[in-house]
Design a protein around this motif. Sequence first.
Motif, short mmCIF file in Angstrom:
data_model
loop_
_atom_site.label_atom_id
_atom_site.label_comp_id
_atom_site.label_asym_id
_atom_site.label_seq_id
_atom_site.Cartn_x
_atom_site.Cartn_y
_atom_site.Cartn_z
N LEU A 1 1.47 36.04 -2.50
CA LEU A 1 0.38 37.01 -2.42
C LEU A 1 -0.63 36.60 -1.36
N SER A 2 -1.03 35.34 -1.35
CA SER A 2 -2.02 34.87 -0.37
C SER A 2 -1.48 34.96 1.05
N ASN A 3 -0.20 34.67 1.24
CA ASN A 3 0.43 34.77 2.55
C ASN A 3 0.42 36.21 3.05
N SER A 4 0.69 37.14 2.15
CA SER A 4 0.64 38.56 2.52
C SER A 4 -0.77 38.97 2.92
N GLY B 1 2.78 47.72 -2.43
CA GLY B 1 2.84 47.93 -0.99
C GLY B 1 3.90 47.11 -0.28
N SER B 2 4.37 46.03 -0.91
CA SER B 2 5.35 45.13 -0.29
C SER B 2 6.42 44.76 -1.31
N ALA C 1 -2.74 41.80 -7.35
CA ALA C 1 -1.30 41.55 -7.26
C ALA C 1 -0.51 42.84 -7.40
N ARG C 2 -0.88 43.70 -8.33
CA ARG C 2 -0.16 44.96 -8.50
C ARG C 2 -0.18 45.78 -7.22
N PHE D 1 8.77 44.59 -13.91
CA PHE D 1 8.60 43.18 -13.58
C PHE D 1 7.34 42.93 -12.74
N ALA D 2 7.04 43.85 -11.82
CA ALA D 2 5.86 43.68 -10.97
C ALA D 2 4.59 43.62 -11.81
N HIS D 3 4.48 44.45 -12.82
CA HIS D 3 3.30 44.42 -13.69
C HIS D 3 3.25 43.13 -14.51
N ALA D 4 4.43 42.67 -14.98
CA ALA D 4 4.46 41.44 -15.76
C ALA D 4 4.05 40.24 -14.91
#
Length: 253
Positions: free
Chosen positions: A117-120, A74-75, A68-69, A42-45
Amino acid sequence: MNGIASVDQLWRSIRREAESAVARDPVFGTGLSSAILDLPDFAHALSHQIGARLGKTPADRARFAQLAREAFAGSPDLIDAACRDLQSIAFHDPATTTLLPPLLNFKGYVALQAWRLSNSLWHQGRCDLALLLQSLSSDQLQVSIHPTASIGTSVFLDHATGIIIGAFAVIGDEVTILQNVTIGRKHAEPDRAPKIGRGVLLSAGSTILGNVSVGDFAKIGAGAVVEHDVPPGCTAVGVPARLTNCPKTTAPA
Protein backbone atom coordinates in the motif's frame (compact mmCIF):
# COMPACT_ATOMS: atom_id res chain seq x y z
CA MET A 1 5.04 -21.99 -6.97
CA ASN A 2 2.43 -24.06 -8.82
CA GLY A 3 -1.32 -24.30 -8.31
CA ILE A 4 -1.96 -20.67 -7.36
CA ALA A 5 -5.64 -20.13 -6.55
CA SER A 6 -7.48 -17.09 -7.84
CA VAL A 7 -8.53 -14.33 -5.47
CA ASP A 8 -12.15 -15.57 -5.54
CA GLN A 9 -11.08 -19.15 -4.85
CA LEU A 10 -8.85 -17.95 -2.01
CA TRP A 11 -11.71 -15.98 -0.46
CA ARG A 12 -14.07 -18.96 -0.60
CA SER A 13 -11.45 -21.09 1.16
CA ILE A 14 -10.94 -18.46 3.86
CA ARG A 15 -14.68 -18.21 4.48
CA ARG A 16 -14.99 -21.98 4.80
CA GLU A 17 -12.13 -22.02 7.29
CA ALA A 18 -13.79 -19.21 9.26
CA GLU A 19 -17.13 -21.01 9.36
CA SER A 20 -15.41 -24.18 10.60
CA ALA A 21 -13.53 -22.17 13.23
CA VAL A 22 -16.79 -20.69 14.54
CA ALA A 23 -18.29 -24.17 14.80
CA ARG A 24 -15.27 -25.53 16.66
CA ASP A 25 -14.76 -22.64 19.06
CA PRO A 26 -17.54 -20.06 19.50
CA VAL A 27 -15.33 -17.92 21.76
CA PHE A 28 -12.68 -17.57 19.07
CA GLY A 29 -15.37 -17.21 16.46
CA THR A 30 -16.89 -14.08 18.00
CA GLY A 31 -14.30 -11.88 16.25
CA LEU A 32 -14.63 -13.58 12.87
CA SER A 33 -17.86 -11.86 11.91
CA SER A 34 -16.35 -8.39 11.61
CA ALA A 35 -13.01 -9.70 10.31
CA ILE A 36 -14.26 -12.24 7.76
CA LEU A 37 -17.86 -13.41 7.65
CA ASP A 38 -19.59 -10.03 7.39
CA LEU A 39 -17.26 -8.83 4.63
CA PRO A 40 -17.92 -9.21 0.89
CA ASP A 41 -14.47 -10.16 -0.39
CA PHE A 42 -10.79 -10.67 0.28
CA ALA A 43 -9.92 -7.01 -0.38
CA HIS A 44 -12.25 -5.89 2.42
CA ALA A 45 -10.88 -8.53 4.79
CA LEU A 46 -7.29 -7.50 4.10
CA SER A 47 -8.19 -3.82 4.49
CA HIS A 48 -9.73 -4.65 7.86
CA GLN A 49 -6.51 -6.35 8.99
CA ILE A 50 -4.33 -3.42 7.87
CA GLY A 51 -6.55 -0.95 9.71
CA ALA A 52 -6.69 -3.11 12.83
CA ARG A 53 -2.90 -3.61 12.94
CA LEU A 54 -1.74 -0.07 12.10
CA GLY A 55 -4.42 2.08 13.72
CA LYS A 56 -3.94 3.11 17.33
CA THR A 57 -7.48 4.44 17.79
CA PRO A 58 -10.85 3.38 16.36
CA ALA A 59 -10.83 6.44 14.11
CA ASP A 60 -7.33 5.60 12.82
CA ARG A 61 -8.28 1.98 12.25
CA ALA A 62 -11.29 3.01 10.20
CA ARG A 63 -9.25 5.57 8.26
CA PHE A 64 -6.46 3.16 7.31
CA ALA A 65 -8.94 0.42 6.40
CA GLN A 66 -10.75 2.87 4.10
CA LEU A 67 -7.44 3.95 2.57
CA ALA A 68 -6.59 0.31 1.83
CA ARG A 69 -10.01 -0.42 0.34
CA GLU A 70 -9.69 2.53 -2.03
CA ALA A 71 -6.17 1.50 -3.06
CA PHE A 72 -7.18 -2.11 -3.67
CA ALA A 73 -10.20 -1.04 -5.71
CA GLY A 74 -7.99 1.15 -7.89
CA SER A 75 -5.11 -1.35 -8.21
CA PRO A 76 -6.30 -4.98 -8.36
CA ASP A 77 -2.68 -6.08 -8.81
CA LEU A 78 -2.16 -5.30 -5.11
CA ILE A 79 -4.77 -7.89 -4.20
CA ASP A 80 -3.34 -10.39 -6.67
CA ALA A 81 0.06 -10.00 -4.98
CA ALA A 82 -1.51 -10.33 -1.52
CA CYS A 83 -3.25 -13.51 -2.68
CA ARG A 84 0.06 -15.02 -3.79
CA ASP A 85 1.82 -13.95 -0.58
CA LEU A 86 -0.81 -15.62 1.59
CA GLN A 87 -0.68 -18.88 -0.33
CA SER A 88 3.11 -18.82 -0.15
CA ILE A 89 2.91 -18.95 3.65
CA ALA A 90 0.74 -22.07 3.58
CA PHE A 91 3.15 -23.58 1.02
CA HIS A 92 6.44 -22.81 2.81
CA ASP A 93 5.61 -22.81 6.53
CA PRO A 94 5.42 -26.33 8.00
CA ALA A 95 3.56 -24.93 11.01
CA THR A 96 0.47 -24.00 8.99
CA THR A 97 -1.29 -25.43 5.96
CA THR A 98 -4.38 -23.22 6.06
CA LEU A 99 -5.05 -19.61 5.10
CA LEU A 100 -7.05 -18.14 7.97
CA PRO A 101 -4.33 -18.19 10.70
CA PRO A 102 -1.71 -16.24 8.71
CA LEU A 103 -4.30 -13.73 7.54
CA LEU A 104 -5.44 -13.08 11.10
CA ASN A 105 -2.28 -13.65 13.13
CA PHE A 106 0.92 -13.35 11.09
CA LYS A 107 2.07 -9.77 11.44
CA GLY A 108 4.70 -10.23 8.75
CA TYR A 109 1.95 -10.84 6.23
CA VAL A 110 0.09 -7.68 7.19
CA ALA A 111 3.34 -5.69 7.26
CA LEU A 112 4.12 -6.79 3.71
CA GLN A 113 0.67 -5.77 2.49
CA ALA A 114 0.98 -2.43 4.31
CA TRP A 115 4.25 -1.95 2.40
CA ARG A 116 2.48 -2.72 -0.90
CA LEU A 117 0.00 0.00 0.00
CA SER A 118 2.74 2.48 0.92
CA ASN A 119 4.65 1.69 -2.28
CA SER A 120 1.54 2.40 -4.33
CA LEU A 121 1.01 5.69 -2.52
CA TRP A 122 4.64 6.67 -3.10
CA HIS A 123 4.28 6.18 -6.84
CA GLN A 124 1.15 8.33 -6.76
CA GLY A 125 3.20 11.17 -5.25
CA ARG A 126 1.62 10.75 -1.79
CA CYS A 127 5.04 10.35 -0.18
CA ASP A 128 4.23 11.73 3.28
CA LEU A 129 1.36 9.28 3.71
CA ALA A 130 3.54 6.43 2.44
CA LEU A 131 6.23 7.24 5.00
CA LEU A 132 3.60 7.44 7.74
CA LEU A 133 2.53 3.88 6.93
CA GLN A 134 6.17 2.77 7.07
CA SER A 135 6.55 4.40 10.48
CA LEU A 136 3.37 2.81 11.82
CA SER A 137 4.43 -0.61 10.54
CA SER A 138 7.77 -0.18 12.28
CA ASP A 139 6.10 0.88 15.55
CA GLN A 140 3.22 -1.58 15.58
CA LEU A 141 4.65 -4.61 13.73
CA GLN A 142 8.46 -4.27 14.09
CA VAL A 143 8.84 -4.40 10.31
CA SER A 144 10.23 -1.33 8.52
CA ILE A 145 10.16 -1.40 4.70
CA HIS A 146 10.87 1.82 2.83
CA PRO A 147 8.20 2.71 0.26
CA THR A 148 10.82 2.89 -2.52
CA ALA A 149 11.85 -0.74 -2.10
CA SER A 150 10.81 -3.21 -4.80
CA ILE A 151 9.43 -6.58 -3.68
CA GLY A 152 8.08 -9.45 -5.76
CA THR A 153 5.26 -11.84 -4.92
CA SER A 154 4.98 -15.08 -2.95
CA VAL A 155 7.26 -13.47 -0.35
CA PHE A 156 7.20 -14.73 3.25
CA LEU A 157 8.31 -12.65 6.25
CA ASP A 158 8.63 -15.42 8.82
CA HIS A 159 8.32 -14.41 12.50
CA ALA A 160 8.70 -10.83 11.22
CA THR A 161 10.33 -9.03 14.12
CA GLY A 162 13.22 -6.63 13.60
CA ILE A 163 13.11 -6.72 9.79
CA ILE A 164 14.52 -3.65 8.03
CA ILE A 165 14.42 -3.25 4.25
CA GLY A 166 15.92 0.05 3.17
CA ALA A 167 15.30 2.44 0.32
CA PHE A 168 15.70 1.11 -3.24
CA ALA A 169 16.36 -2.48 -2.15
CA VAL A 170 15.13 -5.03 -4.70
CA ILE A 171 13.70 -8.39 -3.60
CA GLY A 172 12.55 -11.04 -6.06
CA ASP A 173 9.70 -13.52 -6.02
CA GLU A 174 9.44 -16.41 -3.56
CA VAL A 175 11.95 -14.98 -1.09
CA THR A 176 11.77 -15.99 2.59
CA ILE A 177 13.04 -13.54 5.20
CA LEU A 178 13.35 -14.51 8.85
CA GLN A 179 13.53 -12.29 11.93
CA ASN A 180 16.13 -9.57 12.55
CA VAL A 181 17.24 -9.29 8.92
CA THR A 182 18.65 -6.01 7.60
CA ILE A 183 18.85 -5.17 3.89
CA GLY A 184 20.29 -1.72 3.31
CA ARG A 185 22.72 0.66 1.67
CA LYS A 186 26.15 1.72 2.86
CA HIS A 187 26.81 5.35 3.75
CA ALA A 188 29.54 5.45 1.12
CA GLU A 189 27.10 4.19 -1.53
CA PRO A 190 23.84 6.02 -0.79
CA ASP A 191 22.34 5.31 -4.21
CA ARG A 192 23.21 1.61 -4.39
CA ALA A 193 21.07 -0.95 -2.56
CA PRO A 194 21.15 -4.76 -2.44
CA LYS A 195 19.37 -6.88 -5.04
CA ILE A 196 17.97 -10.19 -3.80
CA GLY A 197 17.11 -12.81 -6.42
CA ARG A 198 14.25 -15.25 -6.69
CA GLY A 199 13.80 -17.99 -4.11
CA VAL A 200 16.48 -16.70 -1.74
CA LEU A 201 16.44 -17.61 1.97
CA LEU A 202 17.65 -14.89 4.35
CA SER A 203 18.14 -16.57 7.71
CA ALA A 204 17.67 -14.98 11.13
CA GLY A 205 19.95 -12.08 11.97
CA SER A 206 21.58 -11.85 8.55
CA THR A 207 22.67 -8.50 7.10
CA ILE A 208 23.05 -7.62 3.42
CA LEU A 209 24.69 -4.26 2.82
CA GLY A 210 25.61 -2.12 -0.16
CA ASN A 211 25.75 -2.62 -3.89
CA VAL A 212 25.59 -6.42 -3.78
CA SER A 213 23.62 -9.05 -5.65
CA VAL A 214 22.35 -12.25 -4.07
CA GLY A 215 21.65 -14.72 -6.87
CA ASP A 216 18.55 -16.84 -7.35
CA PHE A 217 17.99 -19.62 -4.79
CA ALA A 218 21.00 -18.64 -2.70
CA LYS A 219 20.91 -19.05 1.08
CA ILE A 220 22.26 -16.58 3.61
CA GLY A 221 23.09 -18.20 6.94
CA ALA A 222 22.00 -16.99 10.36
CA GLY A 223 23.97 -13.96 11.50
CA ALA A 224 25.94 -13.67 8.26
CA VAL A 225 27.12 -10.25 7.06
CA VAL A 226 27.12 -10.04 3.26
CA GLU A 227 29.00 -7.20 1.56
CA HIS A 228 29.96 -8.97 -1.67
CA ASP A 229 27.96 -10.75 -4.36
CA VAL A 230 26.60 -14.23 -3.69
CA PRO A 231 26.28 -16.34 -6.87
CA PRO A 232 23.04 -18.23 -7.59
CA GLY A 233 22.57 -21.38 -5.54
CA CYS A 234 25.43 -20.66 -3.12
CA THR A 235 25.24 -20.46 0.66
CA ALA A 236 26.93 -17.56 2.46
CA VAL A 237 27.86 -17.93 6.14
CA GLY A 238 29.92 -16.07 8.72
CA VAL A 239 31.20 -12.56 9.42
CA PRO A 240 32.27 -11.47 6.92
CA ALA A 241 30.34 -13.94 4.81
CA ARG A 242 32.18 -16.65 2.92
CA LEU A 243 30.72 -18.86 0.20
CA THR A 244 30.01 -22.56 0.62
CA ASN A 245 27.95 -25.27 -1.08
CA CYS A 246 28.06 -23.54 -4.46
CA PRO A 247 26.77 -25.58 -7.39
CA LYS A 248 29.49 -27.23 -9.42
CA THR A 249 29.93 -25.76 -12.86
CA THR A 250 29.18 -28.33 -15.51
CA ALA A 251 32.12 -28.72 -17.91
CA PRO A 252 31.27 -28.63 -21.62
CA ALA A 253 31.20 -31.98 -23.39
